[in-house]
Design a protein around this motif. Structure first.
Motif, PDB file in Angstrom:
ATOM      1  N   GLU A  17       0.486  -1.277  -0.134  1.00 39.04           N
ATOM      2  CA  GLU A  17      -0.042  -0.058   0.069  1.00 39.04           C
ATOM      3  C   GLU A  17       0.917   1.197  -0.030  1.00 39.04           C
ATOM      4  O   GLU A  17       0.649   2.083  -0.501  1.00 39.04           O
ATOM      5  N   ALA A  18       1.585   1.397   0.445  1.00 36.57           N
ATOM      6  CA  ALA A  18       2.761   2.429   0.914  1.00 36.57           C
ATOM      7  C   ALA A  18       3.499   2.596  -0.563  1.00 36.57           C
ATOM      8  O   ALA A  18       3.727   3.587  -1.392  1.00 36.57           O
ATOM      9  N   ARG A  19       4.285   1.850  -0.962  1.00 32.17           N
ATOM     10  CA  ARG A  19       5.029   2.041  -2.108  1.00 32.17           C
ATOM     11  C   ARG A  19       3.913   2.599  -3.280  1.00 32.17           C
ATOM     12  O   ARG A  19       4.452   3.224  -4.302  1.00 32.17           O
ATOM     13  N   ILE A  20       2.867   1.715  -3.005  1.00 35.64           N
ATOM     14  CA  ILE A  20       1.537   2.073  -4.240  1.00 35.64           C
ATOM     15  C   ILE A  20       1.242   3.769  -4.616  1.00 35.64           C
ATOM     16  O   ILE A  20       1.361   4.475  -5.457  1.00 35.64           O
ATOM     17  N   LEU A  21       0.796   4.001  -2.580  1.00 38.97           N
ATOM     18  CA  LEU A  21       0.628   5.196  -2.617  1.00 38.97           C
ATOM     19  C   LEU A  21       1.435   6.491  -3.606  1.00 38.97           C
ATOM     20  O   LEU A  21       1.800   7.463  -3.547  1.00 38.97           O
TER      21      LEU A  21
END
Length: 433
Positions: A17-21
């Motif tokens: 999730e952090a990488r996608i954001l």
């Protein structure tokens, strides 16, 4: 509303999730470039499973239902997406003929979805009427809906190379029928009318294995963009094309593939320190065979698992036509909960836009079972008030728009895979050596 996720707020899914954001600008640019080269399906829905350690699609429906589950706040976005889709195909479109599933014309829940779909395209500026493939309908037939309103089913009228209704000649025909019974003569050899989705999107031609082969290609491209392991978003799979479920020897191919795939999944679990027993799901490569997905944790239990599936189908009075072609898919458990019942997100798209979604919830099914079964209920997925945009920097899993943005990204990857798939199976496509 974000359902309770019963995994720790650490680990691969939150890193994902952090990488996608953090990669949002690169992701959106990548999608734009892909859509310059590939045509999205007219509409689709994608079933996702969030295991806490991976998030992956498990089914992509090119004739989606469930539009009645979308929140009213999402409807303007659906209307805009419908406008964009129609303008690309037939800018001068005035009349739209919608053809629903004939097997579900007494299912008021399904017809409520059809009603919502008609409303979306009416608000997009089209005259919409409902034509049925059911030969028993000889005249306009009203069907009452739970909210007190009604739909009118009309018999189709074939005139030379065109299909319409009495006093209604559409330029566009929208199928909400997956053609699992084959392609009716009424839909064949149409001239100067747009048929959406195309006939080769139906289960007479389509194969789940082909779709997930395309998805694997898309997932690898996307993972390279983000510098991550594609397994975190991709369910591994195998397939068998000659299966005889009624014969012990007829399941040998399935058993061999189940064992091989479980070995691969165990290897991945060990790599990521996942202390769970993996499972695989065996399902018809050509859509639903009546048995539904069969969950298997050990290859030697395959026969017993099929027996349980047959008993369940018999108890529900479901007609079974056991598949001779199957896909063996890595099982992705779902650890999301709505009021303590197992839940999975479903993302709905029109053209290349996410227009909403919902949670499929089943209180009587486990984390490793198919939730698309009698007894399921549906909770609108707010895509948390679309006016709230995703925000990087917040604790993963704590912010609804962040979670929903991640769902939307994976849903769009599956939609892109469907576009690859349809291009590969298009009978009218030019092939260059």
């Amino acid at each position: 509303m974000v359902p309770h996720l019963i995994t720790a707020l650490t680990g691969p899914i939150n890193e994902l999730e952090a990488r996608i954001l953090d990669s949002m600008p690169a992701i959106e640019r990548w999608f734009r470039l892909e859509w310059m080269e590939h045509t999205p399906p007219f509409y689709c829905s994608v079933d996702l499973r969030n295991a806490g350690f991976k998030l992956a699609p498990v089914d992509t429906n090119l004739f989606p239902g469930g539009f009645n589950n979308l929140t009213p706040e999402m409807l303007p976005l659906a209307v805009q997406a419908a406008m964009a889709a129609i303008e690309k195909i037939c800018p001068e479109a005035k009349n739209l003929l919608l053809i629903p599933e004939q097997a579900h014309t007494r299912n008021t829940f399904y017809l409520s979805s059809v009603q919502r779909l008609m409303r979306i395209f009416t608000q997009a500026g089209l005259n919409v009427r409902l034509g049925t493939l059911d030969d028993a309908v000889k005249a306009p037939t009203p069907v009452a809906l739970p909210d007190g309103s009604e739909l009118v089913l009309e018999p189709l009228l074939r005139t030379r190379g065109r299909l319409g209704l009495k006093d209604f000649d559409p330029c566009t025909i929208l199928l909400n029928n997956d053609l699992s019974e084959g392609v009716p003569r009424a839909l064949q050899h149409l001239h100067e009318q747009y048929l959406l989705p195309p006939l080769h999107a139906g289960w007479g031609v389509r194969r789940m294995s082909r779709h997930f082969q395309s998805y694997e290609e898309v997932a690898k491209k996307f993972a390279k963009l983000l510098g991550m392991d594609p397994w975190l978003i991709n369910p591994m799979f195998g397939q068998c094309t000659e299966v005889n479920p009624g014969d012990a020897a007829g399941l040998d191919c399935v058993q061999t593939n189940v064992d091989a795939l479980l070995t691969k999944v165990r290897r991945k679990y060990k790599e990521y320190g996942i202390n769970e027993k993996p499972f695989v799901v065996v399902k018809a490569d050509t859509g639903n065979d009546g048995l539904g997905p069969v969950t298997v944790r050990d290859a030697k239990d395959l026969g017993e698992a099929y027996a349980r599936a047959r008993a369940r189908a018999a108890a529900s009075n479901v007609a079974v036509t056991e598949a001779t072609q199957v896909i063996i898919q890595e099982g992705v458990p779902t650890y999301e909960r709505v009021n303590d019942a197992v839940a999975e997100p479903v993302v709905t798209m029109i053209d290349r836009y996410v227009v909403g979604g919902y949670y499929r919830v089943h209180a009587e099914r486990g984390v490793d079972e198919n939730l698309n079964a009698p007894g399921a209920r549906y909770v609108p997925l707010a895509f948390a008030g679309s006016h709230h945009l995703p925000r990087a920097g917040e604790k993963p899993g704590a912010n609804a728009p962040n979670r929903f943005y991640m769902y939307g990204v994976i849903g769009r990857l599956a939609m892109l895979a469907a576009s690859y798939e349809l291009e590969a199976t298009d009978p009218d496509a030019e092939v260059y050596e």
